[in-house]
Design a protein around this motif. Sequence first.
Motif, mmCIF file in Angstrom:
data_model
loop_
_atom_site.group_PDB
_atom_site.id
_atom_site.type_symbol
_atom_site.label_atom_id
_atom_site.label_comp_id
_atom_site.label_asym_id
_atom_site.label_seq_id
_atom_site.Cartn_x
_atom_site.Cartn_y
_atom_site.Cartn_z
ATOM 1 N N HIS A 52 -38.459 29.079 13.289
ATOM 2 C CA HIS A 52 -36.485 28.709 13.220
ATOM 3 C C HIS A 52 -36.568 29.146 13.835
ATOM 4 O O HIS A 52 -36.947 30.410 13.590
ATOM 5 N N THR A 65 -24.760 24.444 2.416
ATOM 6 C CA THR A 65 -25.991 24.181 3.649
ATOM 7 C C THR A 65 -27.648 22.851 2.850
ATOM 8 O O THR A 65 -27.553 23.067 2.005
ATOM 9 N N ASN A 97 -28.501 22.878 12.600
ATOM 10 C CA ASN A 97 -27.950 23.778 12.344
ATOM 11 C C ASN A 97 -27.498 24.555 10.962
ATOM 12 O O ASN A 97 -26.857 23.278 10.891
ATOM 13 N N HIS A 142 -26.546 26.836 7.187
ATOM 14 C CA HIS A 142 -26.578 28.128 7.005
ATOM 15 C C HIS A 142 -28.098 28.422 5.841
ATOM 16 O O HIS A 142 -28.014 27.931 4.981
ATOM 17 N N PRO A 143 -28.435 29.702 6.169
ATOM 18 C CA PRO A 143 -29.767 29.941 5.282
ATOM 19 C C PRO A 143 -28.787 30.317 4.124
ATOM 20 O O PRO A 143 -29.487 31.657 3.809
ATOM 21 N N PHE A 189 -30.310 23.584 2.951
ATOM 22 C CA PHE A 189 -31.533 24.777 2.942
ATOM 23 C C PHE A 189 -31.238 25.271 1.544
ATOM 24 O O PHE A 189 -32.167 25.420 0.879
ATOM 25 N N THR A 203 -32.988 32.666 13.304
ATOM 26 C CA THR A 203 -31.880 32.676 12.345
ATOM 27 C C THR A 203 -31.308 33.527 13.562
ATOM 28 O O THR A 203 -31.510 34.521 14.350
ATOM 29 N N THR A 232 -26.581 31.062 11.443
ATOM 30 C CA THR A 232 -26.903 29.937 11.355
ATOM 31 C C THR A 232 -28.280 29.752 11.893
ATOM 32 O O THR A 232 -29.138 30.585 12.637
ATOM 33 N N THR A 233 -29.292 29.522 10.889
ATOM 34 C CA THR A 233 -30.465 28.844 11.204
ATOM 35 C C THR A 233 -30.433 27.942 12.123
ATOM 36 O O THR A 233 -29.923 26.674 11.367
ATOM 37 N N LEU A 273 -36.265 31.357 2.176
ATOM 38 C CA LEU A 273 -36.016 30.668 2.955
ATOM 39 C C LEU A 273 -37.287 30.363 4.200
ATOM 40 O O LEU A 273 -38.020 29.687 4.289
ATOM 41 N N TYR A 274 -37.373 31.412 4.816
ATOM 42 C CA TYR A 274 -38.132 31.908 6.266
ATOM 43 C C TYR A 274 -39.223 31.774 5.843
ATOM 44 O O TYR A 274 -40.310 31.503 6.698
ATOM 45 N N ALA A 302 -32.207 33.890 1.819
ATOM 46 C CA ALA A 302 -32.809 34.218 3.573
ATOM 47 C C ALA A 302 -33.647 34.208 3.285
ATOM 48 O O ALA A 302 -34.540 33.663 4.430
#
Length: 168
Positions: free
Chosen positions: A22, A106, A133, A135-136, A108, A24, A142-143, A11-12, A8
């Motif tokens: 974003h 997800t 929305n 999942h990250p 993502f 989360t 939840t992102t 990802l961020y 995650a």
Amino acid sequence: MSNQPKTAEDLYHFLDELGIRHVTKHHEPVFTVAESVALRDEITGGHTKNLFVKDKKDRFFLLTVEENAVVDLKTVHTLIGAASKVSFGKPEKLMDYLGVIPGSVTVFGAINDTGHNVTFVLDKDLMQHDIINGHPLSNDATTSIGRDDLLRFLEATGHTPLVLKVTA
């Protein structure tokens, strides 16, 4: 041996590098749409359900649809360009390609699909929401991301998503 899937945090960081806003929210792990409904009051926008499917030629697709939408798995192949009726992809492929386990599927996951093994399909109805929305990469958060930013994220991972009406 496959590379370690991204986290995650990765990802961020990737979203930040793209200048994508974003937000989360962390919560108890949720494995089903039913379990996640309790979060609706706290998180606005389109909530997603993701179906990881494959055709007989082992071409993989991730269908991202609004959580309550119905996808007809007997006919969806005609819409997404699959070579045959689709079936669910195995958990091993889910981990290999998207870096996630069942229950954490997800959009993502595209960040982990460096081999471009998966075609991403976004349902047209879902894309009417300004905020989407997902999942990250794990189901304990939840992102939320803007619809257009989601498209930008997918393009940045080397995926051109198909935006199609795949729900009933």
